[in-house]
Design a protein around this motif. Structure first.
Motif, short mmCIF file in Angstrom:
data_model
loop_
_atom_site.label_atom_id
_atom_site.label_comp_id
_atom_site.label_asym_id
_atom_site.label_seq_id
_atom_site.Cartn_x
_atom_site.Cartn_y
_atom_site.Cartn_z
N VAL A 1 12.28 -10.87 3.71
CA VAL A 1 11.19 -9.90 3.78
C VAL A 1 11.22 -9.02 2.54
CG1 VAL A 1 10.24 -7.93 5.08
CG2 VAL A 1 11.25 -9.88 6.31
N SER A 2 10.05 -8.67 2.04
CA SER A 2 9.97 -7.67 0.96
C SER A 2 9.88 -6.30 1.63
CB SER A 2 8.72 -7.91 0.09
OG SER A 2 8.81 -9.15 -0.57
N TRP A 3 10.88 -5.46 1.38
CA TRP A 3 10.95 -4.15 2.03
C TRP A 3 10.49 -3.06 1.05
CZ3 TRP A 3 11.80 -4.93 7.00
CH2 TRP A 3 12.59 -6.01 7.41
N VAL A 4 9.62 -2.19 1.51
CA VAL A 4 9.10 -1.11 0.67
C VAL A 4 9.32 0.22 1.36
CG1 VAL A 4 7.02 -0.12 -0.38
CG2 VAL A 4 7.36 -2.60 -0.40
N HIS A 5 9.94 1.16 0.63
CA HIS A 5 10.12 2.52 1.15
C HIS A 5 8.87 3.32 0.81
CE1 HIS A 5 12.28 6.64 0.92
NE2 HIS A 5 11.82 6.41 2.15
N GLY A 6 8.09 3.66 1.83
CA GLY A 6 6.86 4.39 1.60
C GLY A 6 5.95 4.27 2.81
N ASP A 7 4.66 4.57 2.59
CA ASP A 7 3.71 4.49 3.70
C ASP A 7 2.47 3.72 3.25
OD1 ASP A 7 2.07 6.26 2.25
OD2 ASP A 7 2.89 8.01 3.28
N ALA A 8 1.49 3.68 4.12
CA ALA A 8 0.32 2.84 3.87
C ALA A 8 -0.61 3.40 2.81
CB ALA A 8 -0.46 2.64 5.18
N THR A 9 -0.36 4.61 2.35
CA THR A 9 -1.26 5.19 1.35
C THR A 9 -0.93 4.74 -0.06
OG1 THR A 9 0.10 7.18 1.04
CG2 THR A 9 -1.57 7.24 2.79
N ALA A 10 0.18 4.06 -0.26
CA ALA A 10 0.57 3.63 -1.61
C ALA A 10 1.17 2.23 -1.55
CB ALA A 10 1.56 4.61 -2.22
N LEU A 11 0.40 1.29 -1.04
CA LEU A 11 0.87 -0.07 -0.88
C LEU A 11 0.67 -0.87 -2.16
CD1 LEU A 11 -0.64 -0.78 2.65
CD2 LEU A 11 1.78 -0.46 2.12
N PRO A 12 1.59 -1.78 -2.45
CA PRO A 12 1.37 -2.68 -3.59
C PRO A 12 0.28 -3.69 -3.26
CG PRO A 12 3.32 -3.36 -2.38
CD PRO A 12 2.86 -2.07 -1.75
N PRO A 13 -0.35 -4.30 -4.26
CA PRO A 13 -1.34 -5.35 -3.99
C PRO A 13 -0.69 -6.46 -3.17
CG PRO A 13 -1.39 -4.70 -6.30
CD PRO A 13 -0.19 -4.05 -5.71
N PHE A 14 -1.36 -6.88 -2.12
CA PHE A 14 -0.71 -7.88 -1.25
C PHE A 14 -1.69 -8.92 -0.71
CE2 PHE A 14 1.48 -9.06 2.84
CZ PHE A 14 2.56 -9.70 2.24
N ALA A 15 -2.98 -8.60 -0.59
CA ALA A 15 -3.98 -9.52 -0.07
C ALA A 15 -3.54 -10.10 1.28
CB ALA A 15 -4.25 -10.65 -1.07
N ALA A 16 -3.21 -9.21 2.21
CA ALA A 16 -2.69 -9.62 3.51
C ALA A 16 -3.77 -10.27 4.36
CB ALA A 16 -2.12 -8.42 4.25
N ASP A 17 -3.37 -11.29 5.09
CA ASP A 17 -4.24 -11.87 6.12
C ASP A 17 -4.27 -10.97 7.35
OD1 ASP A 17 -4.63 -14.32 4.62
OD2 ASP A 17 -2.61 -14.91 5.26
N LEU A 18 -3.15 -10.27 7.56
CA LEU A 18 -2.99 -9.46 8.76
C LEU A 18 -2.10 -8.27 8.45
CD1 LEU A 18 -3.07 -8.98 11.90
CD2 LEU A 18 -1.11 -10.56 12.04
N ALA A 19 -2.52 -7.10 8.89
CA ALA A 19 -1.68 -5.90 8.86
C ALA A 19 -1.48 -5.44 10.30
CB ALA A 19 -2.33 -4.79 8.04
N THR A 20 -0.26 -5.08 10.63
CA THR A 20 0.05 -4.69 12.01
C THR A 20 0.70 -3.31 12.04
OG1 THR A 20 2.25 -5.71 11.94
CG2 THR A 20 0.42 -7.08 12.72
N MET A 21 0.48 -2.64 13.17
CA MET A 21 1.22 -1.43 13.51
C MET A 21 1.66 -1.59 14.96
SD MET A 21 -0.87 1.78 11.85
CE MET A 21 -2.39 1.24 11.07
N THR A 22 2.90 -1.99 15.15
CA THR A 22 3.45 -2.15 16.50
C THR A 22 4.10 -0.82 16.92
OG1 THR A 22 5.62 -2.91 15.74
CG2 THR A 22 3.88 -4.57 15.98
N ALA A 23 4.61 -0.81 18.16
CA ALA A 23 5.39 0.33 18.67
C ALA A 23 4.63 1.65 18.57
CB ALA A 23 6.73 0.44 17.94
#
Length: 240
Positions: free
Chosen positions: A83-105
């Motif tokens: 997994v690529s782990w990033v310390h931060g939040d959704a306001t400063a995400l690297p380019p990723f072109a995700a098919d799916l973004a999730t927020m569990t829990a």
């Protein structure tokens, strides 16, 4: 700032023990399969449980977490670097072109202000490919979960590997709807007591759908959480 339950160096390593088996995560894997999502962004990935489940299926996974102590636990579970782990939040995400973004829990419930929630939705939108999905769960306000929490005052004691017996207690400290605050208190075998205060915002279905539409999403479906029927919504929204 992340709550101590995620950010404290003694609490983050015991989080999984008290969080239980996380049967809910299987349903998110099923959704990823349903959407044929191969690139997945796990927002508020915590100690990495869901991100690692996704990686085991051969997907490309980016886990984002603002609490450094939780991210350290996640990285320790992933010596192969799946997994690529990033310390931060959704306001400063690297380019990723995700098919799916999730927020569990129930991560979506931690954004207390409209500004913070709006900034998160904007950030996720930028990280999704056109047509990509944001899927998250949110507690139903009408279910009034805080009343169950207030009634359940019995301590939980677990023997946590590396820590010995740890006692957890929870108390509801304030109900000022739509905000509900509560405190977890942990007593360790060496006598140290660590408290973690949290506040959640209970948004209605209409509020969530309105915010999603305002920030460039199309609400495709709102499901009942299969493992917690009648207690949570699962929002499925695509980026226009």
């Amino acid at each position: 700032m992340p709550d101590a339950i995620f950010a404290h160096t003694r609490l983050a390593p015991i989080y999984d023990a008290f969080d239980g088996s996380r049967e809910d995560l299987k349903h998110y894997i099923d959704i990823a399969d349903e959407l044929d999502a191969q690139r997945v962004l796990d927002i508020g990935c915590g100690t990495g449980c869901f991100a690692l489940l996704l990686a085991e299926t051969g997907r490309t996974v980016l886990g984002v977490e603002p609490a450094a102590a939780s991210l350290e636990v996640a990285r320790a579970k992933d010596p192969e670097g799946r997994v690529s782990w990033v310390h931060g939040d959704a306001t400063a995400l690297p380019p990723f072109a995700a098919d799916l973004a999730t927020m569990t829990a129930n991560v979506a419930d931690v954004f207390l202000s409209d500004d913070d929630w709006s900034a998160t939705l904007r950030g996720v939108h930028s990280a999704l490919r056109p047509g990509g999905y944001l899927v998250f769960e949110s507690r139903r306000p009408e279910r009034r979960a805080w009343e169950d929490w207030a009634a359940d005052t019995a301590p939980t004691v677990l023997d946590v590997p590396g820590f010995g017996p740890v006692e957890q207690r929870r108390e509801v400290t304030d109900v000022s709807l739509p905000l509900v605050s509560f405190r977890y208190t942990y007593r360790f075998a060496d006598g140290e007591v660590v408290a973690s205060d949290s506040t959640l915002r209970f948004r209605t279905r209409e509020e969530q759908e309105s915010a999603l539409t305002a920030f460039g999403y199309r609400v495709r479906e709102v499901r009942d959480a299969p493992d917690r029927p009648g207690r949570e919504f699962v929002f499925m929204a695509s980026r226009d």
